[in-house]
Enzyme design. Structure first.
Site, PDB file in Angstrom:
ATOM      1  N   ASN A  80      42.577  35.686  37.757  1.00  0.00           N
ATOM      2  CA  ASN A  80      42.874  36.205  38.789  1.00  0.00           C
ATOM      3  C   ASN A  80      41.535  37.522  38.244  1.00  0.00           C
ATOM      4  OD1 ASN A  80      42.366  39.163  40.812  1.00  0.00           O
ATOM      5  ND2 ASN A  80      43.713  37.045  41.612  1.00  0.00           N
ATOM      6  N   ARG A  81      41.537  39.019  38.188  1.00  0.00           N
ATOM      7  CA  ARG A  81      40.497  39.242  37.772  1.00  0.00           C
ATOM      8  C   ARG A  81      40.380  40.154  37.257  1.00  0.00           C
ATOM      9  NH1 ARG A  81      40.543  38.488  43.846  1.00  0.00           N
ATOM     10  NH2 ARG A  81      38.232  37.651  44.276  1.00  0.00           N
ATOM     11  N   HIS A 106      39.260  34.576  36.749  1.00  0.00           N
ATOM     12  CA  HIS A 106      39.956  32.825  36.523  1.00  0.00           C
ATOM     13  C   HIS A 106      39.435  33.017  35.890  1.00  0.00           C
ATOM     14  CE1 HIS A 106      42.491  32.850  40.569  1.00  0.00           C
ATOM     15  NE2 HIS A 106      41.204  32.445  40.988  1.00  0.00           N
ATOM     16  N   HIS A 180      46.466  27.077  40.940  1.00  0.00           N
ATOM     17  CA  HIS A 180      45.401  27.291  42.031  1.00  0.00           C
ATOM     18  C   HIS A 180      45.538  26.559  43.191  1.00  0.00           C
ATOM     19  CE1 HIS A 180      42.856  29.498  44.530  1.00  0.00           C
ATOM     20  NE2 HIS A 180      42.841  30.700  43.618  1.00  0.00           N
ATOM     21  N   SER A 181      46.888  25.397  43.330  1.00  0.00           N
ATOM     22  CA  SER A 181      47.084  24.296  44.115  1.00  0.00           C
ATOM     23  C   SER A 181      47.238  25.381  45.726  1.00  0.00           C
ATOM     24  CB  SER A 181      48.553  23.669  44.236  1.00  0.00           C
ATOM     25  OG  SER A 181      48.696  23.253  43.389  1.00  0.00           O
ATOM     26  N   TYR A 182      46.800  25.003  47.172  1.00  0.00           N
ATOM     27  CA  TYR A 182      46.439  25.207  48.418  1.00  0.00           C
ATOM     28  C   TYR A 182      47.777  24.297  49.346  1.00  0.00           C
ATOM     29  CZ  TYR A 182      41.829  27.363  47.171  1.00  0.00           C
ATOM     30  OH  TYR A 182      41.273  28.677  46.954  1.00  0.00           O
ATOM     31  N   ASP A 252      45.217  38.550  50.294  1.00  0.00           N
ATOM     32  CA  ASP A 252      44.683  38.348  49.126  1.00  0.00           C
ATOM     33  C   ASP A 252      45.126  39.181  48.221  1.00  0.00           C
ATOM     34  OD1 ASP A 252      43.640  37.151  46.730  1.00  0.00           O
ATOM     35  OD2 ASP A 252      41.274  37.218  47.692  1.00  0.00           O
ATOM     36  N   GLN A 290      50.309  36.258  43.354  1.00  0.00           N
ATOM     37  CA  GLN A 290      49.133  36.396  44.459  1.00  0.00           C
ATOM     38  C   GLN A 290      49.141  35.354  45.077  1.00  0.00           C
ATOM     39  OE1 GLN A 290      46.926  38.015  43.391  1.00  0.00           O
ATOM     40  NE2 GLN A 290      45.284  38.268  45.355  1.00  0.00           N
ATOM     41  N   GLU A 319      50.135  31.916  43.870  1.00  0.00           N
ATOM     42  CA  GLU A 319      50.082  31.465  42.601  1.00  0.00           C
ATOM     43  C   GLU A 319      50.623  32.516  41.359  1.00  0.00           C
ATOM     44  OE1 GLU A 319      45.012  31.700  41.874  1.00  0.00           O
ATOM     45  OE2 GLU A 319      45.417  32.812  44.432  1.00  0.00           O
TER      46      GLU A 319
HETATM   47  C1  BGC Z   1      41.895  35.477  44.835  1.00  0.00           C
HETATM   48  C2  BGC Z   1      40.426  35.122  45.461  1.00  0.00           C
HETATM   49  C3  BGC Z   1      39.466  34.033  44.988  1.00  0.00           C
HETATM   50  C4  BGC Z   1      40.121  33.284  44.363  1.00  0.00           C
HETATM   51  C5  BGC Z   1      39.053  32.098  44.172  1.00  0.00           C
HETATM   52  C6  BGC Z   1      42.329  33.960  44.210  1.00  0.00           C
HETATM   53  O1  BGC Z   1      43.302  33.323  42.868  1.00  0.00           O
HETATM   54  O2  BGC Z   1      43.265  35.616  44.896  1.00  0.00           O
HETATM   55  O3  BGC Z   1      40.203  36.658  45.498  1.00  0.00           O
HETATM   56  O4  BGC Z   1      38.767  34.263  46.061  1.00  0.00           O
HETATM   57  O5  BGC Z   1      41.435  32.820  43.959  1.00  0.00           O
HETATM   58  O6  BGC Z   1      39.758  30.342  44.659  1.00  0.00           O
END
Ligand code: BGC
Length: 354
Positions: A80-81, A106, A180-182, A252, A290, A319
């Site tokens: 994250n940020r 990330h 970061h699995s979708y 998010d 997350q 996440e």
């Molecule tokens: C974040 C999103 C971001 C994404 C990128 C996530 O973990 O929360 O804001 O756009 O990752 O794939």
């Protein structure tokens, strides 16, 4: 039951990337790349015993290298940020790579999602496993300390995909690893994830500013669209008139688990797709998750597997991690790691039908 590997692709600089396939006795199959440790496929059964791939991702290496969205990848050093890419640790100010609006996201320009991991162990048993290692040099992406990270993927006999993250450093540093699995339990190429029901053992969440940096408040979920303490469809309140949802274009947000981090992994989240019967329980000892509903999945240049177009809200990421930007908030979870300490977290995605 088995583990095998083969070449997945070759990077422009000539380095090869392998894909490892782990299978258990029930027929569950997962494919993991040495590039970013990305989970590229995950086949699980539905109520009728039909298997399908429930993960976002790509068919070719080039899309993992040039596409965005961090499909299936390991995220590091800091998930994250970090606000304005700046933080101070032991009196020293660090200025990180800015890659998301005004912020660092990330891990920076070349995060762990873009590294080739070494395979340090494989186990070909009833619970096949793959251990990957990456040694991040002191100062990589401006982060202090040589960081040694070992990530072990295990496919259990109970249809769980367990990910254990172990890390050590030789200088005080900050760290927040995740995957970061979708997920779309109807199958990756089916469309919206809004009909999936989600349960979260979280009583507060972190509101953000317009650049998605947490404001510092831990806001109770009660009486807000962020209340998943009783399972509800992800889409039920996603269009509610709520400033936090509007800023992010959906969910998010970081959700904070009741009681914080736990010693052993415990059940913290459940994702359920009623039509297929597929259910995913998330066990973790991390303090937060997350929840990201893929609001930014729009990149036409990089379609998903089988040429399936990217569409917003067609997946959800869960996440497990520490609070975003925690180094800049005294009231947030501690993401520092010192020499002599061992960072050791485990998250398991366990699949069943109901
Ligand atoms: C974040 C999103 C971001 C994404 C990128 C996530 O973990 O929360 O804001 O756009 O990752 O794939």
């Amino acid at each position: 039951m088995s583990i095998s590997h083969k070449l997945f692709g070759t990077l422009p600089d000539g380095r090869g990337v392998d894909v490892y396939t782990l299978r258990n006795a029930s027929g569950v199959k997962v494919r993991i790349l040495t590039y970013g440790g990305a989970i590229q496929q995950l086949y699980i059964p539905d109520r009728k015993g039909c298997f399908c791939d429930v993960l976002g991702g790509y068919d070719c290496l080039d899309s993992y290298v040039r596409g965005d969205g961090y499909q299936g990848a390991l995220i590091g050093r800091v998930g994250n940020r970090i606000a304005k890419g700046t933080f101070t640790l032991d009196g020293k100010e660090y200025r990180m790579f800015i890659n998301n609006g005004p912020n660092h996201l990330h891990g920076g320009e070349f995060g762990f999602n873009a590294k080739i991991f070494d395979v340090v162990a494989t186990e070909d048993t009833d619970t096949p496993s793959l251990s990957l290692r990456y040694v991040s040099p002191d100062g990589e992406e401006q982060y202090p300390g040589t960081l040694t990270v070992t990530v072990t993927y295990t496919l259990t006999a109970e249809n769980g995909l367990r990910i254990r993250y172990v890390a050590t450093t030789d200088k005080k540093t900050i760290l927040n690893l995740t995957n970061h699995s979708y997920f779309n339990l109807a199958g990756y190429a089916t469309g919206s994830v809004l009909d999936h029901e989600l349960y979260l053992d979280a009583d507060t969440y972190l509101p953000t500013d317009t650049s998605l940096i947490p404001t510092g408040e831990l806001r109770p979920v009660a009486n807000t669209p962020f209340d998943f303490t009783v399972a509800k469809p992800i889409g039920q309140d996603i269009e509610a008139d709520n400033a936090d949802l509007t800023i992010a274009g959906g969910y998010d947000h970081c959700f904070n688990f009741r009681g914080g981090a736990s010693h052993e992994p415990v059940l913290r989240a459940t994702l359920y797709h009623r039509e297929s019967g597929r259910k995913m329980d998330v066990y973790t000892n991390q303090p937060c998750v997350q929840v990201y509903t893929g609001n930014f999945l729009t990149n036409e240049e990089f379609p998903f597997k089988g040429n399936f177009a990217q569409r917003p809200r067609s997946f959800v990421c869960l996440e497990t991690q520490h609070m975003p930007d925690s180094i800049n908030h005294e009231n947030f979870t501690d993401c520092t790691l010192s020499p002599g300490e061992v960072y050791d977290y485990t998250t398991e995605y366990r699949f069943s039908v109901e």
